[in-house]
Design a protein around this motif. Structure first.
Motif, PDB file in Angstrom:
ATOM      1  N   LEU A  18       0.824  -1.210   0.000  1.00 49.60           N
ATOM      2  CA  LEU A  18       0.000   0.000   0.000  1.00 49.60           C
ATOM      3  C   LEU A  18       0.858   1.260   0.000  1.00 49.60           C
ATOM      4  CD1 LEU A  18      -2.792   1.411   0.358  1.00 49.60           C
ATOM      5  CD2 LEU A  18      -2.377   1.276   2.837  1.00 49.60           C
ATOM      6  N   SER A  19       0.539   2.169  -0.900  1.00 50.59           N
ATOM      7  CA  SER A  19       1.141   3.500  -0.903  1.00 50.59           C
ATOM      8  C   SER A  19       0.025   4.528  -0.992  1.00 50.59           C
ATOM      9  CB  SER A  19       2.112   3.683  -2.075  1.00 50.59           C
ATOM     10  OG  SER A  19       3.251   2.869  -1.921  1.00 50.59           O
ATOM     11  N   VAL A  20       0.149   5.581  -0.191  1.00 44.13           N
ATOM     12  CA  VAL A  20      -0.806   6.679  -0.185  1.00 44.13           C
ATOM     13  C   VAL A  20      -0.015   7.967  -0.341  1.00 44.13           C
ATOM     14  CG1 VAL A  20      -2.548   7.932   1.136  1.00 44.13           C
ATOM     15  CG2 VAL A  20      -2.419   5.434   1.307  1.00 44.13           C
ATOM     16  N   ALA A  21      -0.438   8.800  -1.274  1.00 46.28           N
ATOM     17  CA  ALA A  21       0.269  10.058  -1.529  1.00 46.28           C
ATOM     18  C   ALA A  21      -0.718  11.208  -1.573  1.00 46.28           C
ATOM     19  CB  ALA A  21       1.040   9.979  -2.845  1.00 46.28           C
ATOM     20  N   TYR A  22      -0.246  12.360  -1.118  1.00 47.28           N
ATOM     21  CA  TYR A  22      -0.993  13.611  -1.218  1.00 47.28           C
ATOM     22  C   TYR A  22      -0.138  14.566  -2.047  1.00 47.28           C
ATOM     23  CZ  TYR A  22      -3.357  11.506   2.793  1.00 47.28           C
ATOM     24  OH  TYR A  22      -4.033  10.640   3.632  1.00 47.28           O
ATOM     25  N   GLY A  23      -0.442  14.646  -3.337  1.00 45.90           N
ATOM     26  CA  GLY A  23       0.403  15.433  -4.227  1.00 45.90           C
ATOM     27  C   GLY A  23       1.790  14.814  -4.309  1.00 45.90           C
ATOM     28  N   GLU A  24       2.799  15.610  -3.996  1.00 46.94           N
ATOM     29  CA  GLU A  24       4.181  15.128  -4.053  1.00 46.94           C
ATOM     30  C   GLU A  24       4.603  14.412  -2.775  1.00 46.94           C
ATOM     31  OE1 GLU A  24       6.169  15.339  -6.773  1.00 46.94           O
ATOM     32  OE2 GLU A  24       4.352  16.077  -7.758  1.00 46.94           O
ATOM     33  N   ARG A  25       3.791  14.482  -1.737  1.00 40.25           N
ATOM     34  CA  ARG A  25       4.179  13.887  -0.454  1.00 40.25           C
ATOM     35  C   ARG A  25       3.642  12.469  -0.332  1.00 40.25           C
ATOM     36  NH1 ARG A  25       2.318  13.260   4.814  1.00 40.25           N
ATOM     37  NH2 ARG A  25       0.288  14.231   4.353  1.00 40.25           N
ATOM     38  N   THR A  26       4.536  11.533  -0.030  1.00 33.95           N
ATOM     39  CA  THR A  26       4.157  10.144   0.192  1.00 33.95           C
ATOM     40  C   THR A  26       3.936   9.931   1.684  1.00 33.95           C
ATOM     41  OG1 THR A  26       5.392   9.364  -1.730  1.00 33.95           O
ATOM     42  CG2 THR A  26       4.856   7.728  -0.039  1.00 33.95           C
ATOM     43  N   ALA A  27       2.699   9.571   2.045  1.00 33.45           N
ATOM     44  CA  ALA A  27       2.363   9.361   3.455  1.00 33.45           C
ATOM     45  C   ALA A  27       2.558   7.913   3.880  1.00 33.45           C
ATOM     46  CB  ALA A  27       0.923   9.790   3.715  1.00 33.45           C
ATOM     47  N   VAL A  28       2.311   6.983   2.959  1.00 31.21           N
ATOM     48  CA  VAL A  28       2.483   5.552   3.219  1.00 31.21           C
ATOM     49  C   VAL A  28       3.231   4.972   2.035  1.00 31.21           C
ATOM     50  CG1 VAL A  28       1.334   3.356   3.714  1.00 31.21           C
ATOM     51  CG2 VAL A  28       0.288   5.511   4.472  1.00 31.21           C
ATOM     52  N   ASP A  29       4.264   4.177   2.306  1.00 29.66           N
ATOM     53  CA  ASP A  29       5.175   3.744   1.245  1.00 29.66           C
ATOM     54  C   ASP A  29       5.390   2.233   1.271  1.00 29.66           C
ATOM     55  OD1 ASP A  29       7.022   3.682  -0.779  1.00 29.66           O
ATOM     56  OD2 ASP A  29       8.614   4.700   0.316  1.00 29.66           O
ATOM     57  N   GLY A  30       4.603   1.509   0.450  1.00 31.48           N
ATOM     58  CA  GLY A  30       4.813   0.069   0.286  1.00 31.48           C
ATOM     59  C   GLY A  30       4.483  -0.754   1.510  1.00 31.48           C
ATOM     60  N   LEU A  31       3.409  -0.418   2.199  1.00 27.71           N
ATOM     61  CA  LEU A  31       3.047  -1.087   3.449  1.00 27.71           C
ATOM     62  C   LEU A  31       2.306  -2.391   3.182  1.00 27.71           C
ATOM     63  CD1 LEU A  31       2.655  -1.082   6.571  1.00 27.71           C
ATOM     64  CD2 LEU A  31       0.539   0.220   6.165  1.00 27.71           C
ATOM     65  N   SER A  32       2.722  -3.454   3.864  1.00 27.01           N
ATOM     66  CA  SER A  32       2.013  -4.736   3.826  1.00 27.01           C
ATOM     67  C   SER A  32       1.818  -5.225   5.251  1.00 27.01           C
ATOM     68  CB  SER A  32       2.808  -5.783   3.028  1.00 27.01           C
ATOM     69  OG  SER A  32       2.913  -5.415   1.670  1.00 27.01           O
ATOM     70  N   LEU A  33       0.607  -5.661   5.561  1.00 28.21           N
ATOM     71  CA  LEU A  33       0.314  -6.234   6.871  1.00 28.21           C
ATOM     72  C   LEU A  33      -0.966  -7.041   6.792  1.00 28.21           C
ATOM     73  CD1 LEU A  33      -2.224  -4.551   8.413  1.00 28.21           C
ATOM     74  CD2 LEU A  33      -0.446  -2.826   8.595  1.00 28.21           C
ATOM     75  N   ASP A  34      -1.119  -7.966   7.722  1.00 25.47           N
ATOM     76  CA  ASP A  34      -2.347  -8.753   7.868  1.00 25.47           C
ATOM     77  C   ASP A  34      -2.872  -8.578   9.284  1.00 25.47           C
ATOM     78  OD1 ASP A  34      -2.103  -9.790   5.330  1.00 25.47           O
ATOM     79  OD2 ASP A  34      -1.411 -11.765   5.973  1.00 25.47           O
ATOM     80  N   VAL A  35      -4.191  -8.553   9.418  1.00 26.75           N
ATOM     81  CA  VAL A  35      -4.840  -8.756  10.702  1.00 26.75           C
ATOM     82  C   VAL A  35      -5.464 -10.133  10.652  1.00 26.75           C
ATOM     83  CG1 VAL A  35      -6.641  -7.997  12.279  1.00 26.75           C
ATOM     84  CG2 VAL A  35      -5.268  -6.293  11.060  1.00 26.75           C
TER      85      VAL A  35
END
Length: 266
Positions: A18-35
């Motif tokens: 998972l990656s989440v970005a706001y414009g040029e800013r990356t808030a989450v970068d390649g996240l993987s997890l399980d619950v």
């Protein structure tokens, strides 16, 4: 408590790359997890680490730049109604209609969730009683304290008995009794071995007490994940607390010591 809505696969939550970005800013970068089924998973991180962005992507409030999110096998983007039906969500900041009373707001939520009116009324009554909201039940939400509003949000998330709870700083503003009730309720909630809980928190002591596993998020990257015992093997002291492990893995321990040394000189 019943099992909630029917589920697809048995994995409450799977996040991949998972990656989440706001414009040029990356808030989450390649996240993987399980619950995992029957698990309380704590997502830990400093302010701005990406916790809320991760949670907003999971509940469909933010569109990921990359990656997949599945709730019991249903894709958040392509099966949004199926995933939302299976999630109970408490946001970091209050999302309440202030002109309504808790009574009216919870009736609105039960209607949106298409709950059986008789069962919804009984469920609401039990939760309102448990969280001691009876006196405020018919007062305008605008007049309520932050702690009381938080309890209304928690009740709304639990109302339809979802198989996945996604909670963003759910313990904020709660009084000691409500805090204890919430901790015990979460432990009870996953006891049937099928449900899952993901929650973010700054309270390391509570995460240490309550979580089966934790993920330590730093600048959008998962720096460590696992049980307290497995995280201690990542180079922290053998009896290190979760707070000490967190500071070690985020490389903030040296920064704290440097800041204290600098302040001592002034």
């Amino acid at each position: 408590m019943d099992a909630g809505p029917a589920t697809g696969s048995g994995i409450p939550l799977r996040v991949e790359n998972l990656s989440v970005a706001y414009g040029e800013r990356t808030a989450v970068d390649g996240l993987s997890l399980d619950v995992r089924p029957g698990e309380i998973y704590g997502l830990l991180g400093s302010n701005g680490a990406g916790k809320s962005s991760t949670i907003k992507a999971i509940v469909g409030l933010v569109r990921p730049a990359r990656g997949t999110i599945r709730v019991f096998g249903f894709d958040v983007l392509t099966d949004s109604l199926a995933t939302k039906a299976r999630i109970g969500y408490v946001p970091e900041t209050s999302m309440l209609y202030e002109a309504l009373t808790p009574h009216e707001f919870l009736e609105f939520v039960s209607g949106v969730r298409r709950l059986d009116p008789e069962r919804a009324t009984a469920r609401t009554r039990d939760l309102v009683t448990a969280f001691r909201l009876t006196e405020e039940f018919d007062e305008p939400i605008a007049s309520l304290s932050n702690g009381t509003r938080q309890k209304v949000l928690v009740v709304a998330a639990l109302l339809h008995q979802p198989p996945l709870l996604v909670l963003d700083e759910p313990l904020n503003h709660l009084d000691p009794r409500s805090l204890r009730l919430m901790k015990d309720l979460l432990a009870q909630y996953v006891r049937n071995g099928t449900r899952g809980v993901l929650f973010s928190t700054h309270a390391m002591e509570i995460a240490e007490q309550l979580c089966h596993r934790v993920g330590i998020l730093d600048h959008g990257v998962l720096r460590g994940e696992g049980t307290l015992a497995s995280l201690r093997e990542r180079g922290a002291e053998g009896d290190a607390s979760l707070e000490e492990i967190f500071l070690h893995l985020t490389q903030e321990d040296e920064g704290v010591r440097a800041a204290l040394a600098s302040l001592e000189k002034t």
